[in-house]
Design a protein around this motif. Structure first.
Motif, PDB file in Angstrom:
ATOM      1  N   GLN A  66     -35.179 -25.075 -67.231  1.00 47.47           N
ATOM      2  CA  GLN A  66     -35.720 -24.885 -68.664  1.00 47.47           C
ATOM      3  C   GLN A  66     -35.473 -23.611 -69.481  1.00 47.47           C
ATOM      4  O   GLN A  66     -35.383 -23.376 -70.534  1.00 47.47           O
ATOM      5  CB  GLN A  66     -37.536 -25.181 -68.417  1.00 47.47           C
ATOM      6  CG  GLN A  66     -37.629 -26.476 -68.066  1.00 47.47           C
ATOM      7  CD  GLN A  66     -39.044 -26.468 -67.576  1.00 47.47           C
ATOM      8  OE1 GLN A  66     -39.806 -25.456 -67.655  1.00 47.47           O
ATOM      9  NE2 GLN A  66     -39.800 -27.668 -67.312  1.00 47.47           N
ATOM     10  N   GLU A  76     -31.944 -23.388 -70.890  1.00 48.04           N
ATOM     11  CA  GLU A  76     -31.931 -23.906 -72.135  1.00 48.04           C
ATOM     12  C   GLU A  76     -32.324 -23.112 -73.332  1.00 48.04           C
ATOM     13  O   GLU A  76     -31.895 -23.026 -74.267  1.00 48.04           O
ATOM     14  CB  GLU A  76     -32.763 -25.236 -72.015  1.00 48.04           C
ATOM     15  CG  GLU A  76     -32.010 -26.349 -71.280  1.00 48.04           C
ATOM     16  CD  GLU A  76     -33.009 -27.706 -71.361  1.00 48.04           C
ATOM     17  OE1 GLU A  76     -34.109 -27.808 -71.467  1.00 48.04           O
ATOM     18  OE2 GLU A  76     -32.260 -28.618 -70.935  1.00 48.04           O
ATOM     19  N   ARG A  77     -33.640 -22.366 -72.880  1.00 48.96           N
ATOM     20  CA  ARG A  77     -33.920 -21.708 -73.771  1.00 48.96           C
ATOM     21  C   ARG A  77     -33.090 -20.262 -74.302  1.00 48.96           C
ATOM     22  O   ARG A  77     -32.921 -20.070 -75.430  1.00 48.96           O
ATOM     23  CB  ARG A  77     -35.292 -20.989 -73.430  1.00 48.96           C
ATOM     24  CG  ARG A  77     -36.443 -22.066 -73.386  1.00 48.96           C
ATOM     25  CD  ARG A  77     -37.943 -21.477 -73.047  1.00 48.96           C
ATOM     26  NE  ARG A  77     -38.398 -20.472 -74.016  1.00 48.96           N
ATOM     27  CZ  ARG A  77     -39.486 -19.638 -74.116  1.00 48.96           C
ATOM     28  NH1 ARG A  77     -40.080 -19.940 -72.748  1.00 48.96           N
ATOM     29  NH2 ARG A  77     -39.925 -18.951 -74.535  1.00 48.96           N
TER      30      ARG A  77
END
Length: 92
Positions: free
Chosen positions: A44, A47-48
């Protein structure tokens, strides 16, 4: 647990990246963070971060570490590791 270091050219992007890392961990030095996250959370974060950086100019390195012993010279902003048990702090 991961040690993350980055080299971001643009000030605004660097600020965004540091805020992302602050959501998941603690700053150890100016461009170094400790993230105590599971691998699924790491994806996650990736991805950010990927949505912010310029792959042709910026660099971010994620280093997994599992050792209980960390050697530190000087005075770090925050202690590295989940506990100081077994840590060697020289001059700090």
């Amino acid at each position: 647990m991961f040690l993350v270091t980055y080299d971001i050219e643009d000030d605004r992007k660097r600020s965004k990246i540091s805020k992302i890392f602050e959501d998941y961990g603690s700053r150890v030095q100016y461009s170094v963070f400790q993230l105590a996250v599971e691998r699924k959370v790491l994806f996650q974060i990736l991805e950010r971060v990927a949505a912010v950086i310029d792959n042709s100019k910026d660099s971010i390195i994620f280093v997994p570490f599992y050792e209980e012993t960390v050697i530190s010279l000087g005075t770090p902003k925050n202690r590295i590791g989940s506990s100081n048990k077994g840590s060697v702090i020289i001059g700090g």
